[in-house]
Write an enzyme that holds these catalytic residues in place. Structure first.
Site, mmCIF file in Angstrom:
data_model
loop_
_atom_site.group_PDB
_atom_site.id
_atom_site.type_symbol
_atom_site.label_atom_id
_atom_site.label_comp_id
_atom_site.label_asym_id
_atom_site.label_seq_id
_atom_site.Cartn_x
_atom_site.Cartn_y
_atom_site.Cartn_z
ATOM 1 N N ARG A 1 -10.756 -11.110 1.080
ATOM 2 C CA ARG A 1 -11.610 -12.137 0.471
ATOM 3 C C ARG A 1 -10.953 -13.509 0.527
ATOM 4 O O ARG A 1 -11.636 -14.527 0.509
ATOM 5 C CB ARG A 1 -11.932 -11.735 -0.964
ATOM 6 C CG ARG A 1 -10.754 -11.674 -1.896
ATOM 7 C CD ARG A 1 -10.981 -10.777 -3.085
ATOM 8 N NE ARG A 1 -11.032 -9.361 -2.703
ATOM 9 C CZ ARG A 1 -11.237 -8.365 -3.545
ATOM 10 N NH1 ARG A 1 -11.411 -8.611 -4.833
ATOM 11 N NH2 ARG A 1 -11.263 -7.126 -3.126
ATOM 12 N N LYS B 1 0.836 -1.202 0.000
ATOM 13 C CA LYS B 1 0.000 0.000 0.000
ATOM 14 C C LYS B 1 0.875 1.258 0.000
ATOM 15 O O LYS B 1 2.044 1.211 0.395
ATOM 16 C CB LYS B 1 -0.881 0.025 1.265
ATOM 17 C CG LYS B 1 -1.962 -1.027 1.319
ATOM 18 C CD LYS B 1 -2.733 -0.899 2.621
ATOM 19 C CE LYS B 1 -3.812 -1.966 2.734
ATOM 20 N NZ LYS B 1 -4.920 -1.731 1.802
#
Length: 497
Positions: free
Chosen positions: A349, A275
């Site tokens: 996920r 990130k």
């Protein structure tokens, strides 16, 4: 924060501060009229000279100079009288608590609930707003002045009132709010404290306190049952993963349980798909879904809800270590489906898909998952509402109705088959990310492949689990979102709705 019901005339009751709700368009409220008269018309003068408007959540703290026994009066704007609602009361109570922060006062009394005489929903909202609005996370502050806040609130009823039902409402509401604050504390902890092991330890402590069954799987057992998607995410960190299983069964063995699944990434660097530097420190909140599941189990047990409830929390760190999973890898999930990794920052996920497949062991009446899953949801809905998607209209409606009642808004996004095209892989059953388009929806489409035939709703709380600006009953930081929503839903389940 402690709450106490007191039968007393506010014009005769001594206290450090008295909270009074004031309408924007009506100065004929009996309590406002009586206190205004005792104060020599000063309240009406403030309104007339526009020094206090009565607009929603506007506050004014004034010293009474001995004209009434309360040392201070906290005037709270409630907006137009016709717009009075439970959430307006909730916001007003939270605004009052924030107005008193920094005054050094430890106690106050409130009259807000009496704007809806005899309405237990209004009473509940007044207690919720005060308990949630007065929160601060100051565990790591060393200066005493940084910890100031109201600790005790007297809820004033007319002398001689029958308060038995009100006492139960206040006690239950306080119990619910304690669960929300438990979640806020968990989410606020720094990443060097809150690890998967820490989360598991907190789950075990909480379950022991509330009579909930708790089992914690370690890496070896997860390997044995094939949770390779969850384990792939954990490979880059020295912190070992945990899979937390909480069971509260109070409705009898023949009732199929509701299964709650919460993402428990205790810190998310993005892994190899690192990130940006800006804002990465807030990625300690990536376990907010898991914390909400823990808080909901805590509240359900404390309130003795007659429901069967299971909580599943896949907990891991997502870091770029030497063994970290990489873009281009293919991972086999517990369900047997294969996943091509195109973005290691789409890790939520990955851990959820194994947990959702595991949930089917319970033959659930419904599965609800909560996750700080996608930045795309923040772009779409900001911090005002959580994204909702699912495969059952009845379940979605029940969640939406619960959201409307408790003020934790949800907004449904479509989950049409066409979105599955984004997740097609050339070398595996699917990819773990679909690119820049419809990111929130494609993530939910991915999860849908792991719920089997179960009724299922996915709540993307990426924008609502943490806020950057104070709101009336949600101070800046962790919000504890999901607990009040799910408890409202479960109370409906218990009543057979």
């Amino acid at each position: 924060m402690k709450f106490q019901i007191t039968g007393a005339d506010p014009l005769k009751h001594p206290c450090k501060a008295l909270i009074l709700g004031c309408f924007e368009d009506d100065v004929t409220d009996p309590l406002f009229t009586r206190i205004n008269k005792a104060m020599g018309g000063y309240l009406e003068t403030l309104c007339r000279q526009e020094e206090f408007s009565g607009k929603p959540n506007k506050t004014r703290v004034i010293h009474t100079l001995g004209k009434i026994p309360a040392e201070r009066l906290v005037m709270v704007g409630m907006g137009k009288k016709r717009d009075l609602s439970q959430d307006r009361i909730r916001q007003g109570a939270g605004s009052a608590m924030q107005a008193l922060r920094g005054t050094g006062l430890k106690g106050c009394a409130t009259l807000l609930h009496r704007l809806g005489e005899g309405d237990n929903g209004i009473l509940k909202a007044a207690v919720e707003g005060a308990a949630l609005g007065g929160y601060s996370f100051s565990r790591y502050k060393t200066k005493t002045e940084d910890k100031n806040g109201i600790e005790e609130v007297e809820v004033l009823f007319p002398p001689g009132s029958s308060v038995e039902i009100a006492q139960r409402v206040v006690a239950d509401t306080q119990t619910l709010c304690e669960a929300v604050l438990f979640v806020r504390d968990l989410v606020s902890q720094p990443g060097n404290v809150s690890t998967p092991i820490y989360l598991a330890e907190k789950a075990m402590e909480m379950s022991a306190d509330y009579g909930i069954s708790c089992q914690v799987m370690e890496r070896e057992e997860m390997e044995r049952i094939g949770m390779e998607a969850l384990l792939a995410v954990a490979k880059g960190s020295r912190q070992p993963p945990r899979f937390i299983i909480l069971e509260y069964m109070a409705a009898g063995g023949k009732v199929r349980p509701t299964v709650l699944v919460g993402k428990g990434i205790t810190f998310d660097s993005g892994g190899i798909s690192l990130k940006p530097r800006e804002g990465m420190e807030k990625m300690k909140d990536d376990m907010a879904g898991g914390a909400a599941v823990m808080g909901t189990l805590m509240a359900a047990a404390a309130l003795k809800l007659p429901v069967n409830l299971v909580g599943l929390i896949p907990a891991a760190e997502n870091l770029p270590g030497g063994e970290a999973y990489k873009p281009g890898d293919v991972v086999k999930s517990m369900s047997g489906q294969t996943i091509e990794i195109v973005n290691t920052d789409a890790e939520g996920r990955m851990v959820l898909c194994d947990a959702l497949h595991y949930a089917q062991r319970y033959r659930p009446a419904a599965i609800i998952d909560l996750a700080t899953l996608t930045g795309a949801c923040v772009v779409a809905l900001g911090s005002v509402a959580s994204g909702m998607m699912g495969n059952d209209e009845g379940l979605k409606k029940a969640i939406r109705d619960a959201a409307d009642k408790c003020g934790e808004r949800v907004w449904e996004l479509p989950l049409w088959e066409e979105y599955g095209e984004l997740m097609k892989s050339d070398i595996a059953d699917m990819k773990n990310a679909g690119g820049p388009e419809a990111g929130t929806i494609s993530a939910a489409w991915f999860l849908q492949n792991y719920v089997g035939k179960s009724k299922w709703v996915h709540l993307d709380i990426a924008g609502t689990a943490w806020i950057e600006k104070d709101r009336p009953y949600m101070p800046k930081g962790a919000t504890g979102i999901g607990v009040r929503l799910l408890v409202e839903y479960l109370q409906g389940v218990a009543k057979g709705r």
